[in-house]
Design a protein around this motif. Structure first.
Motif, short mmCIF file in Angstrom:
data_model
loop_
_atom_site.label_atom_id
_atom_site.label_comp_id
_atom_site.label_asym_id
_atom_site.label_seq_id
_atom_site.Cartn_x
_atom_site.Cartn_y
_atom_site.Cartn_z
N UNK A 104 -27.12 -45.35 30.63
CA UNK A 104 -26.62 -45.02 29.34
C UNK A 104 -25.35 -44.60 29.73
N UNK A 105 -24.39 -44.92 28.65
CA UNK A 105 -23.03 -44.31 28.78
C UNK A 105 -22.98 -43.17 27.66
N UNK A 106 -22.04 -42.13 28.04
CA UNK A 106 -21.84 -40.97 27.05
C UNK A 106 -20.96 -41.78 25.94
N UNK A 107 -21.71 -41.55 24.86
CA UNK A 107 -20.65 -42.27 23.82
C UNK A 107 -20.01 -41.17 23.01
N UNK A 108 -20.55 -39.88 22.66
CA UNK A 108 -19.90 -39.01 22.10
C UNK A 108 -20.09 -37.66 23.27
N UNK A 109 -19.08 -37.18 23.55
CA UNK A 109 -18.90 -36.03 24.37
C UNK A 109 -19.69 -34.81 23.77
N UNK A 110 -20.07 -33.72 24.59
CA UNK A 110 -20.75 -32.53 24.27
C UNK A 110 -19.85 -31.83 23.44
N UNK A 111 -20.15 -31.95 22.02
CA UNK A 111 -19.27 -31.12 21.27
C UNK A 111 -19.83 -30.71 20.11
N UNK A 112 -19.36 -29.65 19.41
CA UNK A 112 -20.35 -28.79 18.15
C UNK A 112 -20.65 -29.66 17.26
N UNK A 113 -21.87 -29.45 16.44
CA UNK A 113 -22.19 -30.26 15.40
C UNK A 113 -22.58 -29.14 14.31
N UNK A 114 -22.56 -29.37 13.04
CA UNK A 114 -22.41 -28.50 12.07
C UNK A 114 -23.90 -28.46 11.11
N UNK A 115 -24.05 -27.33 10.60
CA UNK A 115 -25.04 -27.29 9.64
C UNK A 115 -24.26 -26.09 8.40
N UNK A 116 -23.93 -27.10 7.53
CA UNK A 116 -22.88 -26.37 6.35
C UNK A 116 -21.67 -26.19 7.17
N UNK A 117 -21.25 -24.91 6.88
CA UNK A 117 -20.00 -24.33 7.38
C UNK A 117 -20.09 -23.90 8.84
N UNK A 118 -21.41 -23.68 9.39
CA UNK A 118 -21.46 -23.08 10.48
C UNK A 118 -21.88 -24.07 11.64
N UNK A 119 -21.27 -23.74 12.64
CA UNK A 119 -21.78 -24.57 14.23
C UNK A 119 -23.38 -24.27 14.36
N UNK A 169 -27.69 -41.41 12.67
CA UNK A 169 -26.45 -41.00 12.97
C UNK A 169 -26.51 -39.68 13.82
N UNK A 170 -25.41 -39.45 14.40
CA UNK A 170 -25.38 -38.05 15.31
C UNK A 170 -25.47 -36.95 14.12
N UNK A 171 -25.72 -35.99 14.92
CA UNK A 171 -25.52 -34.70 14.02
C UNK A 171 -24.11 -34.45 13.32
N UNK A 172 -24.12 -34.06 12.22
CA UNK A 172 -22.72 -33.90 11.52
C UNK A 172 -21.58 -33.13 12.47
N UNK A 173 -20.53 -33.97 12.37
CA UNK A 173 -19.60 -33.12 13.32
C UNK A 173 -18.14 -32.27 12.48
N UNK A 174 -18.60 -32.22 11.21
CA UNK A 174 -17.62 -31.29 10.71
C UNK A 174 -18.43 -31.04 9.37
N UNK A 175 -17.71 -30.14 8.55
CA UNK A 175 -18.26 -29.28 7.50
C UNK A 175 -18.66 -30.56 6.29
N UNK A 176 -17.85 -31.52 6.17
CA UNK A 176 -18.13 -32.37 5.20
C UNK A 176 -19.12 -33.44 5.41
N UNK A 177 -19.38 -33.70 6.65
CA UNK A 177 -20.45 -34.57 7.17
C UNK A 177 -22.07 -34.19 6.70
N UNK A 178 -22.19 -33.02 6.34
CA UNK A 178 -23.40 -32.28 6.04
C UNK A 178 -24.02 -32.85 4.95
#
Length: 178
Positions: A104-119, A169-178
């Motif tokens: 498998x290939x890395x499609x999205x690098x290790x990056x923060x995901x958000x729960x509301x306004x918090x990482x 989907x991937x975990x939310x990557x910004x506040x508005x995705x939540x």
């Protein structure tokens, strides 16, 4: 001191609450559990034979997860970053080993995901590139502040991860995705 004794000291009613909840017919129906109406009640891991429990903990889960992924069934592996039983590094090794075995290939690098306004934690998504599109089927996520039982220690983050997984989907990557 065994785990049941430690748990009972922290919350003496926890095991009863879990057993009472899991044995409710509406909960079993919602979880598609005990569908064959076994003549016995559900037993938590804290009960029963200690040797059997330790044996079950040593089962290699990689072949099962590999089979699911080869069948295009998405898999979410998560770990609390405060887990004292299974360090997040071990869970990351498991996810990386799966990705390597299945090429498998890395499609999205290790990056923060958000729960509301918090990482909420960090995540990496693995999958395959094919026919001009990304097919993600393995996500590894950490849960910031999560202990061994993430849904108990970090319920909001656990729910956010679970909702994203159910949506495919991937975990939310910004506040508005939540």
């Amino acid at each position: 001191m065994d785990l049941a004794t430690k748990t009972a000291k922290a919350d003496p009613c926890l095991l009863d609450w879990i057993d009472d909840y899991i044995t409710r017919p509406d909960v079993q129906k919602a979880l598609h559990a005990n569908a064959t109406a076994f003549p016995y009640s559900w037993n938590s891991i804290f009960q029963g034979n200690r040797d059997t429990n330790l044996y079950n903990l040593a089962i290699d889960i990689l072949p099962t997860l590999s089979t699911l992924l080869k069948s295009d069934i998405p898999v979410l592996i998560y770990s609390g970053d405060q887990d004292l039983r299974i360090p997040v590094t071990h869970t990351r090794i498991l996810a990386n080993e799966l990705a390597t075995r299945l090429e498998l290939t890395i499609l999205e690098m290790n990056e923060p995901w958000y729960d509301g306004n918090q990482i909420g934690g960090w995540s990496v998504t693995f999958g395959k590139l094919g026919e001009g599109k990304k097919v993600a089927n393995l996500t590894f996520a950490t849960v910031r502040g999560g202990a061994h039982f993430v849904p108990s220690s970090s319920p909001s983050q656990a729910l956010t991860l679970f909702k994203a997984f159910l949506k495919g989907s991937s975990p939310p990557k910004n506040h508005s995705d939540h």
